[in-house]
Design an enzyme around this catalytic site. Structure first.
Site, mmCIF file in Angstrom:
data_model
loop_
_atom_site.group_PDB
_atom_site.id
_atom_site.type_symbol
_atom_site.label_atom_id
_atom_site.label_comp_id
_atom_site.label_asym_id
_atom_site.label_seq_id
_atom_site.Cartn_x
_atom_site.Cartn_y
_atom_site.Cartn_z
ATOM 1 C CB VAL A 155 0.973 4.654 4.189
ATOM 2 C CG1 VAL A 155 0.088 5.793 3.748
ATOM 3 C CG2 VAL A 155 0.163 3.439 4.632
ATOM 4 C CE LYS A 156 0.814 -1.420 5.610
ATOM 5 N NZ LYS A 156 -0.474 -0.941 5.144
ATOM 6 C CB ILE A 157 8.593 -0.527 3.704
ATOM 7 C CG1 ILE A 157 8.140 -0.859 5.131
ATOM 8 C CG2 ILE A 157 10.087 -0.190 3.660
ATOM 9 C CD1 ILE A 157 8.288 0.270 6.126
ATOM 10 C CG HIS A 216 -1.859 1.081 1.355
ATOM 11 N ND1 HIS A 216 -1.511 2.311 1.876
ATOM 12 C CD2 HIS A 216 -3.170 1.166 1.030
ATOM 13 C CE1 HIS A 216 -2.567 3.105 1.852
ATOM 14 N NE2 HIS A 216 -3.585 2.447 1.344
#
Length: 385
Positions: A187-189, A185
């Protein structure tokens, strides 16, 4: 407004996606397998199965584990609802194990005690989903030992933990969990827009994950119940899903993967700086899990509510008013109306509920500047002191 998280997309990412748009394959093409192999190789796993999102990955992992009606899935109440919903998708019953009050991951001692009782009652879980909260794994070594003793499948919900390490190895290596699920997603790493992946070292699980990901359909003659009718022929072997990822997403993921180490280094530097800046404020920080190296997807503080003059809600609203887009990860799953209708109630998991009463997620992403971070901490200080 400084967001709590955001993607980092550069010209190389855009070029990678444009190249796919100009190619013959937009989906079901060669880049998907390349992306799967790249993530699996990075983590030291034998098999990677890319899917449309991590929720789909959790669902497929549960199905591959044979979870169904009459079975139990246990997980942590402090996670996104998908960590529990994946069991309900399979027709299973869901229960929770409270969190460790320091690490905010599943409490292994509480799990061991609950397993002892469940064994006596003949109600052991078929699956336990261990959540790598904020980028830090739970006590996976102890969890793996309990899985061997009690015979459950251990799935690590590592949606927060791409690039994290545990016991000197990459999360997803397969030494502790039977399957590990990542999220991509925004906002993930790293991001693929939406997307996820399931990693496993077991060939039988990898084969079933791939089958279920694409309608339960195979073109492999070795899996068919009769001889092929021709080059066009396929068979649906079971009821599967369209949980596929596209080549566009895989291209973005491959490009992002090339910068994973830079993303991790920046997140860790920001986390260390937050820890120093917050040292004298009335907040508690996530305690490090022994053997775990966090990917720092989130930076969560827990307000020491008995030492501050404002309520949790007032601090949250005050931060938003100051232009800081704080968030709260997470509302305990068992307090959601859907799960209350299944019989859960306030007081069932007091550590999770106590955590929720003071939790606050501060902005954490590679593009966060030190000046912005100073503003975040100054704003919080003004509300707490």
């Amino acid at each position: 407004m400084i967001p709590y998280g955001r993607q980092s997309v550069d010209a190389s990412d855009i070029a990678a996606v444009v190249e796919v748009l100009q190619s013959d394959w937009l989906t079901q093409g060669p880049l998907i397998e390349r992306f799967e192999q790249a993530i699996a190789q990075r983590c030291g796993a034998a098999h990677g199965v890319a899917v449309c999102n991590a929720t789909a990955g959790l669902h497929l992992a549960c199905l591959a584990a044979g979870l169904g009606s009459g079975d139990w899935l246990w997980t942590s109440p402090i996670s996104f609802v998908a960590s529990a919903n994946c069991g309900r998708y399979c027709g299973a019953s869901v229960d929770f194990v409270d969190i460790d009050p320091r690490t905010w991951t599943i409490d292994v001692a509480a799990l061991a005690l609950k397993l002892e009782g469940a064994a006596r009652q003949g109600r052991l879980p078929k699956v336990v989903v261990a959540v790598a909260f904020a980028g830090q794994s739970a006590d996976m070594c102890s969890l793996a030992g309990l899985a061997r003793r009690y015979g459950f499948t251990l799935i690590e919900d590592a949606a927060h933990a791409v690039g994290a390490r545990y016991a000197g190895k990459s999360v997803g290596c397969g030494e502790f969990a039977d399957m590990t699920v990542f999220s991509f997603h925004p906002v993930k790493i790293i991001t693929t827009g939406e997307g996820g992946m399931v990693l496993t070292n077991r060939g039988d699980l990898g084969q079933r994950l791939r089958l279920l990901r694409s309608h339960g359909i195979t073109r492999d003659a070795g899996q068919m119940s009769e001889d092929s009718h021709g080059a066009w022929y396929y068979q649906q072997l079971e009821l599967g899903f369209n949980y596929r990822i596209t080549d566009l997403q895989a291209a973005l993921g491959l490009s992002q993967l090339a910068r994973l180490d830079d993303f991790l280094a920046r997140r860790r530097a920001l986390a260390a700086r937050y820890q120093a800046l917050l040292a004298n404020l009335p907040v508690s920080l996530q305690a490090p899990q022994p053997q775990a190296e966090s990917a720092w997807h989130l930076f969560v503080v827990r307000l020491q509510v008995d030492r501050i003059r404002r309520s949790h809600r007032e601090v949250f609203d005050g931060m938003r008013a100051a232009g800081v887009g704080v968030n709260l990860h997470y509302i305990p799953i068992h307090l959601q109306p859907y799960y209350r209708e299944l019989g859960f109630k306030p007081g069932d998991f007091p550590q999770a509920e106590g955590y929720y009463a003071g939790a606050l997620s501060l902005p954490m992403y590679p593009g966060l500047s030190e000046a912005q971070q100073d503003h975040v901490v100054d704003s919080l200080r003004g509300l707490l002191t």
